[in-house]
Design a protein around this motif. Structure first.
Motif, PDB file in Angstrom:
ATOM      1  N   VAL A   1       0.852  -1.196   0.000  1.00 42.59           N
ATOM      2  CA  VAL A   1       0.000   0.000   0.000  1.00 42.59           C
ATOM      3  C   VAL A   1       0.887   1.246   0.000  1.00 42.59           C
ATOM      4  CG1 VAL A   1      -0.199   0.110   2.528  1.00 42.59           C
ATOM      5  CG2 VAL A   1      -1.989   1.112   1.094  1.00 42.59           C
ATOM      6  N   ALA A   2       0.455   2.272  -0.736  1.00 42.33           N
ATOM      7  CA  ALA A   2       1.206   3.536  -0.743  1.00 42.33           C
ATOM      8  C   ALA A   2       1.172   4.137   0.661  1.00 42.33           C
ATOM      9  CB  ALA A   2       0.587   4.503  -1.749  1.00 42.33           C
ATOM     10  N   PRO A   3       2.325   4.594   1.184  1.00 39.62           N
ATOM     11  CA  PRO A   3       2.365   5.146   2.551  1.00 39.62           C
ATOM     12  C   PRO A   3       1.331   6.252   2.781  1.00 39.62           C
ATOM     13  CG  PRO A   3       4.596   4.867   1.710  1.00 39.62           C
ATOM     14  CD  PRO A   3       3.661   4.550   0.572  1.00 39.62           C
ATOM     15  N   GLU A   4       1.117   7.098   1.772  1.00 38.23           N
ATOM     16  CA  GLU A   4       0.150   8.195   1.917  1.00 38.23           C
ATOM     17  C   GLU A   4      -1.262   7.647   2.157  1.00 38.23           C
ATOM     18  OE1 GLU A   4       0.679  11.116  -1.051  1.00 38.23           O
ATOM     19  OE2 GLU A   4      -1.023  12.344  -0.402  1.00 38.23           O
ATOM     20  N   ARG A   5      -1.598   6.573   1.456  1.00 38.16           N
ATOM     21  CA  ARG A   5      -2.919   5.967   1.653  1.00 38.16           C
ATOM     22  C   ARG A   5      -3.013   5.271   3.011  1.00 38.16           C
ATOM     23  NH1 ARG A   5      -5.311   3.677  -4.047  1.00 38.16           N
ATOM     24  NH2 ARG A   5      -5.395   5.732  -5.043  1.00 38.16           N
TER      25      ARG A   5
ATOM     26  N   ALA B   1      12.601   7.518   5.803  1.00 38.76           N
ATOM     27  CA  ALA B   1      12.079   8.882   5.648  1.00 38.76           C
ATOM     28  C   ALA B   1      11.027   8.956   4.542  1.00 38.76           C
ATOM     29  CB  ALA B   1      13.225   9.858   5.368  1.00 38.76           C
ATOM     30  N   GLY B   2      11.232   8.214   3.466  1.00 40.25           N
ATOM     31  CA  GLY B   2      10.256   8.236   2.364  1.00 40.25           C
ATOM     32  C   GLY B   2       8.906   7.723   2.812  1.00 40.25           C
ATOM     33  N   PHE B   3       8.926   6.615   3.547  1.00 37.97           N
ATOM     34  CA  PHE B   3       7.676   6.068   4.079  1.00 37.97           C
ATOM     35  C   PHE B   3       7.020   7.066   5.025  1.00 37.97           C
ATOM     36  CE2 PHE B   3       5.429   4.098   7.562  1.00 37.97           C
ATOM     37  CZ  PHE B   3       4.508   3.296   6.902  1.00 37.97           C
ATOM     38  N   LEU B   4       7.802   7.612   5.952  1.00 38.86           N
ATOM     39  CA  LEU B   4       7.230   8.490   6.974  1.00 38.86           C
ATOM     40  C   LEU B   4       6.681   9.775   6.376  1.00 38.86           C
ATOM     41  CD1 LEU B   4       9.822   7.795   9.780  1.00 38.86           C
ATOM     42  CD2 LEU B   4       7.343   7.494   9.974  1.00 38.86           C
ATOM     43  N   GLU B   5       7.360  10.308   5.353  1.00 32.88           N
ATOM     44  CA  GLU B   5       6.850  11.527   4.704  1.00 32.88           C
ATOM     45  C   GLU B   5       5.495  11.262   4.059  1.00 32.88           C
ATOM     46  OE1 GLU B   5       9.937  12.802   2.044  1.00 32.88           O
ATOM     47  OE2 GLU B   5      11.191  13.405   3.757  1.00 32.88           O
ATOM     48  N   GLY B   6       5.402  10.163   3.340  1.00 37.24           N
ATOM     49  CA  GLY B   6       4.131   9.816   2.700  1.00 37.24           C
ATOM     50  C   GLY B   6       3.048   9.543   3.718  1.00 37.24           C
ATOM     51  N   PHE B   7       3.381   8.747   4.722  1.00 37.75           N
ATOM     52  CA  PHE B   7       2.415   8.402   5.775  1.00 37.75           C
ATOM     53  C   PHE B   7       1.891   9.667   6.447  1.00 37.75           C
ATOM     54  CE2 PHE B   7       1.260   7.315  10.110  1.00 37.75           C
ATOM     55  CZ  PHE B   7       0.479   6.182   9.952  1.00 37.75           C
ATOM     56  N   ALA B   8       2.812  10.557   6.826  1.00 41.34           N
ATOM     57  CA  ALA B   8       2.406  11.792   7.507  1.00 41.34           C
ATOM     58  C   ALA B   8       1.564  12.674   6.587  1.00 41.34           C
ATOM     59  CB  ALA B   8       3.646  12.547   7.997  1.00 41.34           C
ATOM     60  N   ARG B   9       1.904  12.706   5.293  1.00 39.71           N
ATOM     61  CA  ARG B   9       1.147  13.538   4.358  1.00 39.71           C
ATOM     62  C   ARG B   9      -0.305  13.066   4.275  1.00 39.71           C
ATOM     63  NH1 ARG B   9       4.793  13.453   0.468  1.00 39.71           N
ATOM     64  NH2 ARG B   9       3.856  11.669  -0.598  1.00 39.71           N
TER      65      ARG B   9
ATOM     66  N   ARG C   1      -9.677  -0.206  -5.672  1.00 39.49           N
ATOM     67  CA  ARG C   1      -8.563  -0.131  -4.724  1.00 39.49           C
ATOM     68  C   ARG C   1      -8.623   1.170  -3.926  1.00 39.49           C
ATOM     69  NH1 ARG C   1      -2.225  -1.647  -5.923  1.00 39.49           N
ATOM     70  NH2 ARG C   1      -1.655  -1.650  -3.743  1.00 39.49           N
ATOM     71  N   ARG C   2      -9.075   2.226  -4.589  1.00 46.49           N
ATOM     72  CA  ARG C   2      -9.235   3.503  -3.896  1.00 46.49           C
ATOM     73  C   ARG C   2     -10.289   3.366  -2.780  1.00 46.49           C
ATOM     74  NH1 ARG C   2      -7.613   8.696  -5.133  1.00 46.49           N
ATOM     75  NH2 ARG C   2      -9.004  10.267  -4.297  1.00 46.49           N
ATOM     76  N   ALA C   3     -11.356   2.613  -3.075  1.00 46.24           N
ATOM     77  CA  ALA C   3     -12.372   2.375  -2.035  1.00 46.24           C
ATOM     78  C   ALA C   3     -11.764   1.632  -0.854  1.00 46.24           C
ATOM     79  CB  ALA C   3     -13.544   1.582  -2.621  1.00 46.24           C
ATOM     80  N   LEU C   4     -10.884   0.670  -1.131  1.00 42.99           N
ATOM     81  CA  LEU C   4     -10.248  -0.117  -0.081  1.00 42.99           C
ATOM     82  C   LEU C   4      -9.237   0.699   0.717  1.00 42.99           C
ATOM     83  CD1 LEU C   4      -9.645  -2.922   1.252  1.00 42.99           C
ATOM     84  CD2 LEU C   4      -7.916  -3.260  -0.549  1.00 42.99           C
ATOM     85  N   GLU C   5      -8.429   1.467   0.021  1.00 43.41           N
ATOM     86  CA  GLU C   5      -7.272   2.099   0.667  1.00 43.41           C
ATOM     87  C   GLU C   5      -7.500   3.549   1.050  1.00 43.41           C
ATOM     88  OE1 GLU C   5      -4.125   1.480  -2.162  1.00 43.41           O
ATOM     89  OE2 GLU C   5      -3.857  -0.624  -1.562  1.00 43.41           O
ATOM     90  N   ARG C   6      -8.559   4.143   0.518  1.00 43.93           N
ATOM     91  CA  ARG C   6      -8.766   5.572   0.783  1.00 43.93           C
ATOM     92  C   ARG C   6     -10.227   5.842   1.121  1.00 43.93           C
ATOM     93  NH1 ARG C   6      -8.675  10.479  -0.610  1.00 43.93           N
ATOM     94  NH2 ARG C   6      -6.912  11.822  -0.122  1.00 43.93           N
ATOM     95  N   PRO C   7     -10.778   5.104   2.092  1.00 42.13           N
ATOM     96  CA  PRO C   7     -12.190   5.319   2.440  1.00 42.13           C
ATOM     97  C   PRO C   7     -12.377   6.730   3.021  1.00 42.13           C
ATOM     98  CG  PRO C   7     -11.116   3.994   4.116  1.00 42.13           C
ATOM     99  CD  PRO C   7     -10.120   4.147   2.991  1.00 42.13           C
TER     100      PRO C   7
END
Lengths: 319, 319
Positions: free
Chosen positions: B54-58, B92-100, B182-188
């Protein structure tokens, strides 16, 4: 046993303080009017925060104790908590012991389980605790002032770390001494009564989870001050005193898992500190003073500075 | 990068609503006078609640979304949250996306990160969220009454489960359709506005995390009632409608991860429900009615009862 039966059987009890407890989408808390809500959250993982052989009852106790210790460090009165639990399998023996230890400590502090989550996975425990504090009365890390005394609670700083070293095989203790130190590691008693008694007296406070030097360092940084500690003033048990000086020093300064309070107060408030400690039935010791110069200095019995390099525990930089 | 630098760099922002945010032993919240505090906690584990790809941002979005969805189901207005995070390493890449992803959703709901914990370990995310609701106005699971209509929000029930089945390799979709599901699953999108709009209108509500049949079952049990649903009334996307009937049925009835609201309301309140939904810019559909007889019945287009055995997801009994 399924997820919902597990929650019903082990973690659902009549609600006493909350407006709505376990079993809906949210719990509903009703803080006393005008009070601020103090919140803290800790995540404990097997192998990192506790050993797999810990008794379930002690694990339940400690998981809540480390959170109540954060409330204590703020001078907040416990109100309730949520529990999110990942379990490798449903083990009724484990859950009964865990719940017994958890609820015994919760009841002792009138702190109610109000909700949470369970899932299957590697054993992990996330507790978020809620407490109440009147506005402006919370003990913060940022209030230490030059000239303040530095105090610490308890009489056996470093015993928890000594037990961990025995578990790791780097130190040895006879059975009875090991049990005593292991109790310090696995069954810490959060200093909630002391934290409440220090409201209006202490100028800053923190609970010791990662080790005195590191944790006090957070207070000094937040307050923009430094401090000088007297190594011989750090309270330690007869068991730790029987260890070599360098072991004693590492355990008291950088041991971790003490869950005592370190706090500052003006010298003129020393009597009020000792009265508060007596009222809370908690020993305290004056261990140094706050300086205007930044940095933390530790002096030995001869007044010589103890070498630096005694760093605190950090989950990402400590081996 | 150490634990404290990690917190400072990715998870410390100026405090807007809380009396005290990240960086002390506790955060301090100041709920509006007289309001009750709604609290919910969810623990998400890699491999169980999300896939490692899964994308960290999602992931940051979803970790907060599932908690905001619990506030929505109570009709509570978001206030703040704590984040406890176990990470295998500092990336850092994961954390930046996750935090965003996390903060974008938090900002959209004026819901502030106030504290938490970080540790090293298998990727795990525990968020505890706080919201406000006037006393007596929370939407509960226990208020459904015989004769009430049953409603559900959204227009694509089951899409999240369809995406999961594609990820598992049991179904196939072309790229664009897969991305939509997938957007429904990962970005409700948590139905916070709808939950607030339904206060005083809906008699009960729950958010759909484990699947409609199982989640609605909690409402029926808590309310001491039953219900009859019309399968054809369950809102689904064109993508899901292109699947075989048994796949559609499994996805809409027992799919999980929908994060829509299922709720009940008296038939005389139907206009108020549709007005509330319009005000919240959220589609809703009437899908059945509450019965006095216990149990949940689902009828197909011919009025025949759909076979049982469509159980909901349970972390300890579902393979």
């Amino acid at each position: 046993m399924g997820e919902f039966e597990l929650i019903r059987r082990f973690f659902t009890r009549p609600t006493r303080r909350a407006a709505l407890g376990v079993g809906d989408d949210c719990a509903l808390l009703a803080p006393a009017p005008g009070m601020q809500l103090a919140v803290s959250s800790d995540l404990l993982l097997e192998g990192r925060h506790f050993v797999s052989t810990v008794a379930p009852e002690r694990l339940g106790h400690k998981a809540l104790a480390v959170n109540l210790s954060d409330l204590a460090a703020c001078g907040a009165a416990p109100l309730g908590f949520t529990l999110a639990l990942a379990l490798p399998q449903v083990d009724a023996g484990f859950l009964e012991g865990f719940a017994r230890g958890l609820f015994a400590l919760a009841d002792a502090h009138d702190c109610e389980l109000v909700g949470g989550d369970t899932t299957r996975g590697p054993l992990a425990i996330c507790i978020t605790v809620f407490g109440e504090v009147p506005p402006g009365r919370a003990l913060l890390r940022s209030g230490a002032r030059p000239g303040d005394d530095v105090w610490v609670s308890g009489s056996s700083l470093g015993d928890a770390r000594l037990a961990l070293e025995v578990l790791r095989g780097t130190r040895a203790l006879d059975g009875s001494d090991f049990e005593t130190t292991r109790r310090a590691l696995e069954r810490p008693m959060p200093r909630v009564a002391l934290g409440l008694a220090l409201r209006g007296i202490a100028t800053s406070a923190i609970d010791l989870s990662d080790g005195l030097v590191g944790d006090l360092g957070h207070v000094l940084a937040a307050s923009g001050v430094g401090a000088t500690l007297e190594l011989d003033a750090l309270p330690r048990s007869a068991i730790l005193r029987a260890q070599p000086p360098e072991v004693q020093r590492a355990c008291v300064l950088a041991g971790g898992d003490d869950y005592e309070l370190a706090f500052s107060a003006p010298p003129r408030a020393a009597d009020r500190v000792t009265e508060a400690a007596a009222a809370a039935a908690t020993p305290v010791a004056r261990i140094g003073r706050v300086d205007a110069a930044p940095g933390l200095r530790v002096l030995d019995g001869d007044g010589h500075e103890v070498a630096a390099g005694l760093r605190s525990f950090d989950h990402f930089t400590t081996a």
